[in-house]
Motif scaffolding. Structure first.
Motif, PDB file in Angstrom:
ATOM      1  N   HIS A 242       0.951  -1.164  -0.072  1.00 56.84           N
ATOM      2  CA  HIS A 242       0.285   0.115  -0.090  1.00 56.84           C
ATOM      3  C   HIS A 242       0.812   1.252   0.019  1.00 56.84           C
ATOM      4  CE1 HIS A 242      -4.067   1.860   0.644  1.00 56.84           C
ATOM      5  NE2 HIS A 242      -3.171   2.963   0.914  1.00 56.84           N
ATOM      6  N   GLU A 243       2.067   1.129   0.679  1.00 54.80           N
ATOM      7  CA  GLU A 243       2.867   2.271   0.736  1.00 54.80           C
ATOM      8  C   GLU A 243       4.257   1.853   0.871  1.00 54.80           C
ATOM      9  OE1 GLU A 243       2.637   5.915   4.142  1.00 54.80           O
ATOM     10  OE2 GLU A 243       3.196   3.889   4.879  1.00 54.80           O
ATOM     11  N   VAL A 244       5.165   2.568   0.145  1.00 54.96           N
ATOM     12  CA  VAL A 244       6.524   2.300   0.213  1.00 54.96           C
ATOM     13  C   VAL A 244       7.088   3.542   0.317  1.00 54.96           C
ATOM     14  CG1 VAL A 244       8.464   1.222  -1.075  1.00 54.96           C
ATOM     15  CG2 VAL A 244       6.152  -0.053  -1.267  1.00 54.96           C
ATOM     16  N   VAL A 245       7.722   3.744   1.513  1.00 52.92           N
ATOM     17  CA  VAL A 245       8.537   4.850   1.782  1.00 52.92           C
ATOM     18  C   VAL A 245      10.072   4.495   2.038  1.00 52.92           C
ATOM     19  CG1 VAL A 245       9.014   7.077   3.334  1.00 52.92           C
ATOM     20  CG2 VAL A 245       6.820   5.802   2.941  1.00 52.92           C
ATOM     21  N   PRO A 246      10.943   4.868   0.957  1.00 53.04           N
ATOM     22  CA  PRO A 246      12.212   4.447   0.668  1.00 53.04           C
ATOM     23  C   PRO A 246      13.152   4.687   1.817  1.00 53.04           C
ATOM     24  CG  PRO A 246      11.597   5.355  -1.495  1.00 53.04           C
ATOM     25  CD  PRO A 246      10.553   5.726  -0.434  1.00 53.04           C
ATOM     26  N   GLN A 247      13.765   3.594   2.513  1.00 51.86           N
ATOM     27  CA  GLN A 247      14.864   3.663   3.620  1.00 51.86           C
ATOM     28  C   GLN A 247      13.857   4.096   5.021  1.00 51.86           C
ATOM     29  OE1 GLN A 247      18.152   3.085   3.110  1.00 51.86           O
ATOM     30  NE2 GLN A 247      17.469   3.152   0.775  1.00 51.86           N
ATOM     31  N   GLU A 248      12.253   3.741   4.663  1.00 49.18           N
ATOM     32  CA  GLU A 248      11.918   4.073   5.896  1.00 49.18           C
ATOM     33  C   GLU A 248      10.669   3.053   6.344  1.00 49.18           C
ATOM     34  OE1 GLU A 248      11.286   8.496   5.949  1.00 49.18           O
ATOM     35  OE2 GLU A 248       9.368   7.840   7.029  1.00 49.18           O
ATOM     36  N   ARG A 249       9.793   2.641   5.570  1.00 51.78           N
ATOM     37  CA  ARG A 249       8.618   2.230   5.758  1.00 51.78           C
ATOM     38  C   ARG A 249       7.847   1.280   4.682  1.00 51.78           C
ATOM     39  NH1 ARG A 249       6.284   6.296   7.887  1.00 51.78           N
ATOM     40  NH2 ARG A 249       4.638   6.695   6.376  1.00 51.78           N
ATOM     41  N   ILE A 250       7.433   0.230   4.919  1.00 50.90           N
ATOM     42  CA  ILE A 250       6.590  -0.554   3.920  1.00 50.90           C
ATOM     43  C   ILE A 250       5.506  -1.050   4.542  1.00 50.90           C
ATOM     44  CG2 ILE A 250       6.401  -2.568   2.233  1.00 50.90           C
ATOM     45  CD1 ILE A 250       9.697  -2.727   2.685  1.00 50.90           C
ATOM     46  N   THR A 251       4.053  -0.609   3.902  1.00 51.66           N
ATOM     47  CA  THR A 251       2.823  -0.901   4.464  1.00 51.66           C
ATOM     48  C   THR A 251       2.071  -1.915   3.380  1.00 51.66           C
ATOM     49  OG1 THR A 251       2.843   1.318   6.035  1.00 51.66           O
ATOM     50  CG2 THR A 251       0.635  -0.176   5.495  1.00 51.66           C
ATOM     51  N   GLU A 252       1.791  -3.030   3.708  1.00 46.58           N
ATOM     52  CA  GLU A 252       1.111  -3.844   2.980  1.00 46.58           C
ATOM     53  C   GLU A 252       0.327  -4.824   3.567  1.00 46.58           C
ATOM     54  OE1 GLU A 252       5.077  -5.743   1.829  1.00 46.58           O
ATOM     55  OE2 GLU A 252       4.920  -6.886   3.750  1.00 46.58           O
ATOM     56  N   THR A 253      -0.810  -5.381   2.837  1.00 43.17           N
ATOM     57  CA  THR A 253      -1.521  -6.214   3.310  1.00 43.17           C
ATOM     58  C   THR A 253      -0.800  -7.925   3.239  1.00 43.17           C
ATOM     59  OG1 THR A 253      -2.509  -6.871   1.062  1.00 43.17           O
ATOM     60  CG2 THR A 253      -3.698  -5.398   2.410  1.00 43.17           C
ATOM     61  N   PHE A 254      -1.441  -8.692   4.126  1.00 41.35           N
ATOM     62  CA  PHE A 254      -0.686 -10.164   4.278  1.00 41.35           C
ATOM     63  C   PHE A 254      -1.700 -11.111   4.435  1.00 41.35           C
ATOM     64  CE2 PHE A 254       2.590 -13.055   5.216  1.00 41.35           C
ATOM     65  CZ  PHE A 254       2.024 -13.804   6.262  1.00 41.35           C
ATOM     66  N   GLU A 255      -1.639 -12.252   3.453  1.00 41.27           N
ATOM     67  CA  GLU A 255      -2.553 -13.049   3.904  1.00 41.27           C
ATOM     68  C   GLU A 255      -1.929 -14.549   3.525  1.00 41.27           C
ATOM     69  OE1 GLU A 255      -5.497 -13.237   0.480  1.00 41.27           O
ATOM     70  OE2 GLU A 255      -7.037 -14.083   1.486  1.00 41.27           O
ATOM     71  N   TRP A 256      -2.505 -15.435   4.100  1.00 39.36           N
ATOM     72  CA  TRP A 256      -1.855 -16.985   3.968  1.00 39.36           C
ATOM     73  C   TRP A 256      -3.000 -17.649   3.205  1.00 39.36           C
ATOM     74  CZ3 TRP A 256      -3.123 -21.455   7.951  1.00 39.36           C
ATOM     75  CH2 TRP A 256      -2.441 -22.557   7.248  1.00 39.36           C
ATOM     76  N   LEU A 257      -2.613 -18.374   2.155  1.00 38.78           N
ATOM     77  CA  LEU A 257      -3.425 -18.900   1.088  1.00 38.78           C
ATOM     78  C   LEU A 257      -4.218 -20.005   1.714  1.00 38.78           C
ATOM     79  CD1 LEU A 257      -1.815 -18.077  -2.331  1.00 38.78           C
ATOM     80  CD2 LEU A 257      -3.685 -16.848  -1.129  1.00 38.78           C
TER      81      LEU A 257
END
Lengths: 108, 160
Positions: free
Chosen positions: B84-99
């Motif tokens: 969802h969000e990728v801030v270089p050298q700082e932060r990654i925000t993402e969804t996560f799902e186990w299939l």
């Protein structure tokens, strides 16, 4: 595959209340009858019974009748299982990050 | 090995989140690479005893990622999500799902902080939709060959 059959949410939900945590702490020293359990708290017996029902449902305690009394005792297995899961999860992440540390040392 | 760098896990009773914290003796740009380069990522993310494979890897907002861990007996666990969000050298925000349990999606953030002296603090936050999902994730950690982790670590330490 993994099945969420173990009622961890029930256990952790039960532990979210300070009175219930205190009851469990005291039961570690030995079984008590219901009046003894209720005695130190400034709430009604009905409120304590409600707490005990929640703890019993989570399999953290068991109640049995002894003559006219209800004796409450701890079921240590259940607590051990819950904290065991947390420990293993922590170990999993420790491993991961240890591997990451190794990679960081190798990469220039 | 620096014992002061142990992982700290916070998961309050009845809650829906897990917070994982650890400090590393490495600068931010190295940690960023470890989180964003697929061939590096798969080497540390997989649990011991399982082989990892990247199925998809896009590192931009809206990008898809996915990876599969396979056990020696052939059993496999696949994970997928969207950045969802990728801030270089700082932060990654993402969804996560186990299939293996579709629909139980968590929102994960990995945050990197420069804590001085060439060291970096990593804070990983996972927010689940229900306490059951959160606790289920914690319980599933046990299934992934954790017991052999100590041997693997010893192996690595011998190489140092």
């Amino acid at each position: 595959m993994v099945e969420y059959t173990f009622p961890l949410d029930t256990i952790f939900g039960s532990l979210a209340d300070p009175t219930r945590r205190d009851i469990l702490d005291r039961l570690q020293l030995g079984q008590l009858n219901v009046s003894e359990v209720a005695e130190p708290y400034d709430v009604s017996l009905a409120a304590i019974s409600k707490h005990l029902k929640i703890l019993e449902h989570a399999k953290l305690i068991m109640k049995r009748r002894q003559g006219k009394q209800q004796i409450v005792s701890l079921r240590p297995q259940t607590m051990m299982q819950a904290s065991e899961y947390m420990k293993q999860y922590e170990q999993l992440w420790n491993e991961r990050f240890d591997r990451l540390e190794q990679i960081l040392r190798e990469e220039q | 090995m620096n014992m002061a760098n142990k992982t700290k896990i916070t998961a309050s009773p009845g809650g829906r989140e897990v917070i994982i914290e650890r400090e590393f003796d490495a600068p931010i740009d190295k940690l960023w690479r470890a989180y964003t380069e697929p061939d590096l990522y798969i080497r540390w993310m997989g649990p011991y005893g399982l082989t990892g494979k990247i199925d998809a890897w896009e590192m931009k907002p809206g990008g898809k990622y996915g990876y599969t861990h396979t056990a020696p007996d052939g059993q496999s666990f696949s994970f997928v999500g969207y950045r969802h969000e990728v801030v270089p050298q700082e932060r990654i925000t993402e969804t996560f799902e186990w299939l293996g349990l579709p629909g139980h999606i968590s929102l994960n953030t990995a945050k990197l902080e420069d804590i001085g002296g060439g060291r970096t603090k990593v804070t990983a936050l996972a927010v689940f939709q229900t306490p059951e999902d959160r606790d289920g994730m914690i319980a599933s950690g046990m299934e992934k060959g954790v017991v052999e982790g100590q041997e693997r670590l010893d192996e690595l330490l011998k190489k140092l």
